[in-house]
Design an enzyme around this catalytic site. Structure first.
Site, mmCIF file in Angstrom:
data_model
loop_
_atom_site.group_PDB
_atom_site.id
_atom_site.type_symbol
_atom_site.label_atom_id
_atom_site.label_comp_id
_atom_site.label_asym_id
_atom_site.label_seq_id
_atom_site.Cartn_x
_atom_site.Cartn_y
_atom_site.Cartn_z
ATOM 1 N N GLU A 103 -0.621 -9.178 -0.305
ATOM 2 C CA GLU A 103 -2.044 -9.446 -0.049
ATOM 3 C C GLU A 103 -2.857 -9.452 -1.339
ATOM 4 O OE1 GLU A 103 -2.092 -6.248 2.899
ATOM 5 O OE2 GLU A 103 -2.819 -7.712 4.355
ATOM 6 N N GLU A 152 4.770 -5.041 7.362
ATOM 7 C CA GLU A 152 4.066 -3.934 8.030
ATOM 8 C C GLU A 152 4.590 -3.665 9.439
ATOM 9 O OE1 GLU A 152 2.558 -6.359 6.306
ATOM 10 O OE2 GLU A 152 1.000 -5.498 5.034
ATOM 11 N N ALA A 210 0.870 -1.171 0.000
ATOM 12 C CA ALA A 210 0.000 0.000 0.000
ATOM 13 C C ALA A 210 0.911 1.227 0.000
ATOM 14 C CB ALA A 210 -0.898 -0.024 1.228
ATOM 15 N N GLY A 221 0.669 -4.877 1.177
ATOM 16 C CA GLY A 221 -0.533 -4.933 0.356
ATOM 17 C C GLY A 221 -0.303 -5.584 -0.998
HETATM 18 C C1 HXC Z 1 5.102 4.349 -1.229
HETATM 19 C C2 HXC Z 1 6.988 3.368 -2.078
HETATM 20 C C3 HXC Z 1 6.618 2.121 -1.530
HETATM 21 C C4 HXC Z 1 5.394 2.060 -0.800
HETATM 22 C C5 HXC Z 1 8.482 1.872 -2.551
HETATM 23 N N1 HXC Z 1 8.155 3.167 -2.700
HETATM 24 N N2 HXC Z 1 7.576 1.228 -1.838
HETATM 25 N N3 HXC Z 1 6.229 4.467 -1.927
HETATM 26 N N4 HXC Z 1 4.668 3.205 -0.689
HETATM 27 N N5 HXC Z 1 4.930 0.928 -0.287
HETATM 28 C C6 HXC Z 1 8.901 4.203 -3.408
HETATM 29 C C7 HXC Z 1 10.113 4.656 -2.637
HETATM 30 O O1 HXC Z 1 9.750 5.600 -1.661
HETATM 31 C C8 HXC Z 1 10.945 5.251 -3.739
HETATM 32 O O2 HXC Z 1 10.454 6.538 -4.048
HETATM 33 C C9 HXC Z 1 10.649 4.342 -4.930
HETATM 34 O O3 HXC Z 1 9.416 3.684 -4.610
HETATM 35 C C10 HXC Z 1 11.714 3.298 -5.144
HETATM 36 O O4 HXC Z 1 11.921 2.607 -3.934
HETATM 37 P P1 HXC Z 1 13.357 2.381 -3.283
HETATM 38 O O5 HXC Z 1 13.144 2.127 -1.831
HETATM 39 O O6 HXC Z 1 14.280 3.499 -3.641
HETATM 40 O O7 HXC Z 1 13.821 1.053 -4.040
HETATM 41 P P2 HXC Z 1 14.770 -0.109 -3.503
HETATM 42 O O8 HXC Z 1 15.951 0.467 -2.756
HETATM 43 O O9 HXC Z 1 15.005 -0.986 -4.669
HETATM 44 O O10 HXC Z 1 13.895 -0.895 -2.403
HETATM 45 C C11 HXC Z 1 12.754 -1.588 -2.801
HETATM 46 C C12 HXC Z 1 11.909 -1.973 -1.556
HETATM 47 C C13 HXC Z 1 11.627 -0.699 -0.713
HETATM 48 C C14 HXC Z 1 12.680 -3.006 -0.708
HETATM 49 C C15 HXC Z 1 10.624 -2.619 -2.066
HETATM 50 O O11 HXC Z 1 11.091 0.314 -1.569
HETATM 51 C C16 HXC Z 1 10.653 -0.914 0.395
HETATM 52 O O12 HXC Z 1 10.981 -1.465 1.451
HETATM 53 N N6 HXC Z 1 9.386 -0.458 0.222
HETATM 54 C C17 HXC Z 1 8.356 -0.548 1.221
HETATM 55 C C18 HXC Z 1 7.849 -1.946 1.339
HETATM 56 C C19 HXC Z 1 6.782 -2.036 2.423
HETATM 57 O O13 HXC Z 1 7.036 -1.752 3.594
HETATM 58 N N7 HXC Z 1 5.554 -2.399 2.018
HETATM 59 C C20 HXC Z 1 4.450 -2.521 2.947
HETATM 60 C C21 HXC Z 1 3.742 -1.209 2.995
HETATM 61 S S1 HXC Z 1 2.515 -1.208 4.243
HETATM 62 P P3 HXC Z 1 11.407 7.819 -4.196
HETATM 63 O O14 HXC Z 1 10.462 8.955 -4.374
HETATM 64 O O15 HXC Z 1 12.229 7.888 -2.943
HETATM 65 O O16 HXC Z 1 12.224 7.492 -5.418
HETATM 66 C C22 HXC Z 1 1.214 -1.988 3.526
HETATM 67 C C23 HXC Z 1 0.005 -2.046 4.355
HETATM 68 C C24 HXC Z 1 -0.964 -3.020 3.827
HETATM 69 O O17 HXC Z 1 1.272 -2.447 2.439
HETATM 70 C C25 HXC Z 1 -2.233 -2.981 4.588
HETATM 71 C C26 HXC Z 1 -3.394 -2.564 3.814
HETATM 72 C C27 HXC Z 1 -3.404 -2.838 2.370
#
Ligand code: HXC
Length: 260
Positions: free
Chosen positions: A113, A133, A66, A110
């Site tokens: 999911e 999360e 998400a 998400g």
């Molecule tokens: C918003 C995101 C994002 C996310 C990545 N980006 N994931 N933006 N929401 N979930 C954005 C980053 O901010 C970044 O933007 C760009 O995408 C590229 O990501 P990087 O981190 O620079 O890439 P990399 O180093 O290759 O790392 C990839 C990654 C990392 C390991 C996937 O991005 C990451 O850990 N993302 C979050 C994963 C996460 O925690 N997902 C769960 C979210 S909570 P900029 O602008 O800086 O270039 C969730 C709740 C679900 O999903 C419940 C209800 C549905």
């Protein structure tokens, strides 16, 4: 329709493809993206020419979760009163045609999911699944704690949800989350399209009923589930395609489905 965050196409006869396409954010699933996804799903579900749906992302990311930046400032009252995330359920509650998820790269939070909501999950061996999360001070909110636990058992699911550790596509296959894994992105897409085309070659009525009864097994106990299946099985005798399929077998011919 023209979309901002997704692309749609009809790559094979009877197959509708939805590609998540928000590359700068690794397909982070913001609300407008989910709205577009739901519109595309509804459109394919209603289309007389489509029988199976393929949902994919890019080689690098199916979806990285998400949208964290959208969620960060949200208050309880906003989340509660707008039923935040509830619209994600459309995929599991209203779409009758089978959806194949083709997962490469990140499928986190998400994104994981969303893949788990689909009817068949295919992935690359190196796909990166997880429910991270906990690292953000929250928990899965689109069914991850329920679907992942049913798919891989409590022991592994609890460990993953509490640690936020990821698991590979190979593990997803070994644990029964993914039906097949592929060595490369190209093979993943080719394999997914081939399966979608196979399904699209059958009677749409039977395919939709088959999806419905298998999914019911996740909600019902075995007795009610078997009874539900038998009722639907009986109802299929009311379709033309049941007659066409069985008569074609007896006559050693190829069935020409009417999809009714
Ligand atoms: C918003 C995101 C994002 C996310 C990545 N980006 N994931 N933006 N929401 N979930 C954005 C980053 O901010 C970044 O933007 C760009 O995408 C590229 O990501 P990087 O981190 O620079 O890439 P990399 O180093 O290759 O790392 C990839 C990654 C990392 C390991 C996937 O991005 C990451 O850990 N993302 C979050 C994963 C996460 O925690 N997902 C769960 C979210 S909570 P900029 O602008 O800086 O270039 C969730 C709740 C679900 O999903 C419940 C209800 C549905």
């Amino acid at each position: 329709a023209s979309y901002k965050y997704i692309e749609t196409s009809e790559p094979r006869p009877g197959v509708g493809q939805i590609t998540l396409s928000r590359p700068k954010a690794l397909n982070a699933l913001c609300t407008p993206l989910i709205d577009e996804l739901n519109t595309a799903l509804r459109t394919f579900d209603a289309s007389p020419t489509i029988s199976a749906i393929l949902l994919t992302g890019s080689e690098r990311a199916f979806a990285a979760g998400a949208d964290i930046k959208e969620m960060a400032p949200l208050t309880f009252s906003e989340a509660y009163t707008t039923s935040f995330i509830e619209s994600w359920s459309l995929l599991t509650t209203q779409i009758k045609k089978p959806i194949i998820a083709a997962v490469s790269g990140h499928a986190l939070g998400g994104g994981c999911e969303l893949a788990l909501m689909c009817d068949i999950l295919y992935c690359t061996e190196k796909a990166n699944f997880g429910q991270p999360e906990i690292k953000l001070g929250t928990i899965p909110g689109a069914g991850g704690s329920q679907r992942l636990t049913r798919a891989i058992g409590k022991a592994r699911a609890m460990e993953l949800v509490l640690t936020g550790k990821t698991f590979s596509g190979k593990e997803a296959f070994d644990w029964g989350v993914a039906a097949r894994t592929f060595a490369s992105w190209d093979e993943l897409i080719e394999g997914s399209l081939a399966t979608a085309e196979t399904i699209a070659g059958y009677s749409k009525v039977a395919v939709m009923a088959a999806k419905e009864v298998v999914n019911k097994s996740q909600d019902l106990g075995i007795r009610d589930g078997v009874e539900f299946e038998r009722r639907v099985f009986h109802s299929i005798f009311g379709s033309q395609d049941q007659k066409i399929g069985m008569e074609a077998f007896a006559e050693k011919k190829k069935a020409e489905w009417t999809h009714s």
